[in-house]
Write a protein that holds these residues in place. Sequence first.
Motif, short mmCIF file in Angstrom:
data_model
loop_
_atom_site.label_atom_id
_atom_site.label_comp_id
_atom_site.label_asym_id
_atom_site.label_seq_id
_atom_site.Cartn_x
_atom_site.Cartn_y
_atom_site.Cartn_z
N ARG A 176 9.07 39.53 -44.00
CA ARG A 176 10.38 40.03 -43.39
C ARG A 176 11.34 40.22 -44.86
O ARG A 176 12.25 41.23 -44.86
CB ARG A 176 11.10 39.64 -42.42
N THR A 209 4.96 45.12 -46.41
CA THR A 209 5.37 44.13 -45.38
C THR A 209 4.49 44.17 -44.33
O THR A 209 4.33 43.35 -43.64
CB THR A 209 7.03 44.53 -45.04
N LYS A 251 2.05 41.09 -42.72
CA LYS A 251 2.31 40.73 -41.45
C LYS A 251 0.82 40.52 -40.81
O LYS A 251 0.35 39.46 -40.12
CB LYS A 251 3.05 41.44 -40.48
#
Length: 639
Positions: A160, A181, A185
Motif C-alpha cells: 500500500r 501494488t 498484494k
Amino acid sequence: MESGAIRSDELAGRLLAGCDPQQREAITTEARPLCVLAAAGSGKTRVLTRRIAWRVNEGTASAPYVLALTFTRKAASELRGRLASLGLAEPATAGTFHAVALGELRRLAAERGGPPPVVIASKARLLATAAGQDYGRDRAMLAELASEIEWAQAQCLTAREYSRAASISARPSQCDPTLVTEIWKRYDREKQRRGVLDFDDLLLRCATELECDAEFAASARWRFRHLFVDEYQDVNPAQVRLLDAWLGDNNDICVVGDPDQAIYSWNGSDPRALVDFPQRHPGSRVVRLAVNYRSTEVVVAVASSVLKGESSPVRAWSVSDESGAPSAEPRDMPVPGSSRAGGRAQPIIAYETDLDEAIGVATALRRARSPGAPWSSLAVLARTNAQLVLFERELEAAGVPFRSGGGRAFLGRPAVRRALDRLTSPSDSPGLHGWLEELATSGTGQATDVSNDECELFGEPSSGNDLADTALLDVDLAELGALAADYLRYDSSASTAGFVSWLEASLRADPPRQVGDAVDVMTFHRAKGLEWRVVFVTGLEDGLVPIAHARSPQAASEERRLLYVACTRAMDDLRCSWARERSFGGRRSVRKPSPYLAAIEATHRDLVRLAELTPERSRASKRAVQALLAGRQRARGAP
C-alpha cells in the motif's frame, strides 16, 4: 577482561604491525559505537578484522559472541579466513545479512517446535501466478515487477505504501505503480497460501520476530554481543532495522564504510545510514582512513578527479576534532592520498566505433600483460552488461582468456545443477550428509558424463579438451562442497531444504568466482571490492556514464561515485576509453564523451606538467639545453 581471556603482547604487536596512525586508532580505540570512514584501498577489511582480534585479545570482546556482517558469501569467507589467521582461539560468526537471518529463523522455528522456513529460489514463478494471464508470460515485465518489489521490501514498505514512495524517489521504472501494488498484494497472498518466504522476506521476518518476541530477542542479543559491519554505506533500511533489533540497548557496534563508494541506491541501499551514524548512535567516535595502499598516486589522482563537483550530502560530512564529534558545519571529505608513488593513467582514447573499442582493448590487453604475469591481473569494466558482449566476442577471437558471470550463474553450471538434482531427488536422495560424502569422493569419471551440448546450453562452453573440461567440473563440485561446509557452520539442525535455501540466499549477490587464469570482464558494480594491476574502463559516453535514466541530482552523484569505484580498481595502470559511434539494438548512434571525462583529462594534463617539473626531469632538461647551446656555439666558431 572476558572470563578466561589471556592477553598476548606478541599478538598485540602483530595486530599493529605495518599500520599507519589512523589504522592503529581504528583498531585500538575503546570507543563504542565506532564508525570508520575508509577510503578505497585504505585497508578497511584488514582494520576491521584486526579490531575484532584486538578486542578479543584485550578481553573486551569474546570471539563466540562476535557477529561480523557483510554482503556476499565471498566477503564473509574472507572475513573468517582473516580472523582465523590472526590466531583467534575460537571462531567468530561472519556471514551475510540474509544467511545469518535465515539461520536465526531456523533456530527460532526449532525452539518453537515448528517447521523451518521455506525460502523460494526465485520470485519469478510466484509472480507469474500473481500477475495472471495478462502479464504472467511477459518475462521483462516480471523482472521489472520483481525489481520494484525488492526495492520496496528493502525500504521496509508495504504494498500500500509503494506507489507514493516510488513517486517521491523518482524510480526509473516502466511499471505502473498501481499495477505493482495490485500484483504485489496477490504475490504476498500466494506466498502466505504456500507458506513460503522470498529472499527479501528474511530480513524483515527476522527483525519482526526480534521486535515482538522478547525471549528470542534476549537470546539473540546474548549470542551476538559485539556487532561489526563491513561496507556499511551499502546497507538498506531493512538491514538497518535488523541491526537495531539485534543491538537493542547495546552500543557495541563498529561499522566500516566509504561514502564515496555508495553505489547501490537503485536496489534500496541508503548511504544516509553511514552519514547519520553519529546522530543515530550518540557518543559515536569517527575515525578516517584516507591513505590508499592499493593504487598508485597517479591512479588515485585521476580517480579522485571524478568526484570534483560532487555536491551530494554523502560527501558533505566530516568530523571537526579529535573527539570524533560531528562538525557543526559540514565540509567535503578529504581527497584520498596514496602510499605508492608513480603509476600510469594514459590519455583517454576515443575510438570511432564500439567495435573498434573492443578490438583495441583486446589488442592492448596482450601488450599490457607483463611477461610471466597472469591474465587475472587485467580487467575490462563497463557500465552495463550489454556492453560486455562485444568485448567477450573480440577477446575470444583474439585468443585472450576471459571470465564473467556471478553466483547465480554458478547454480546453472552443469556439474552443480546435476549434483543439486541428486541431492533434492524425491525418490533416491542420499540426504545431505550422504550427499556430502558422495561429493567429497566423486572423481573425474563421474563428472565427465555432461555432454558438450549441455555445457553450451548452461553457458559453460566446452574447451575441446576432455581433461580441461573435467578439471573445470571438478572445481565446480569442490566449490559446491565448500558452500555446504559454510552452511553447516550456520545451522546445527542441517537439512537438505535448509541447505538449498541457504545456498540461494548466499549466492544471490556473490561476485564472479575466480576460476582459472583469465581476464575479468564485468560491470562497474560487479567490480566493487576487487582489484587488478591494469584496468580498462570502457564506454565512457554520455548516456552510459552517467546512465541515461540518472536524471535527479542524487542519481547523477551516484553515477560519479560508480565511475570512481571503477577507476580505483586499478593498482598500477588505468586506461579509459569511449566510442564516437555505438550500436543499440542494431541501430547506430552517434555518441558524446561522458561529462566526467573533462575532469580526468584536466588531471592528466596536470600530471604530465608535474612530471616535467620534477627535479630529475628539470636537471635532465637543463643539461640537454646546455649541450644543445654549446653545440651551436661551436658551430658558429664561438670560444
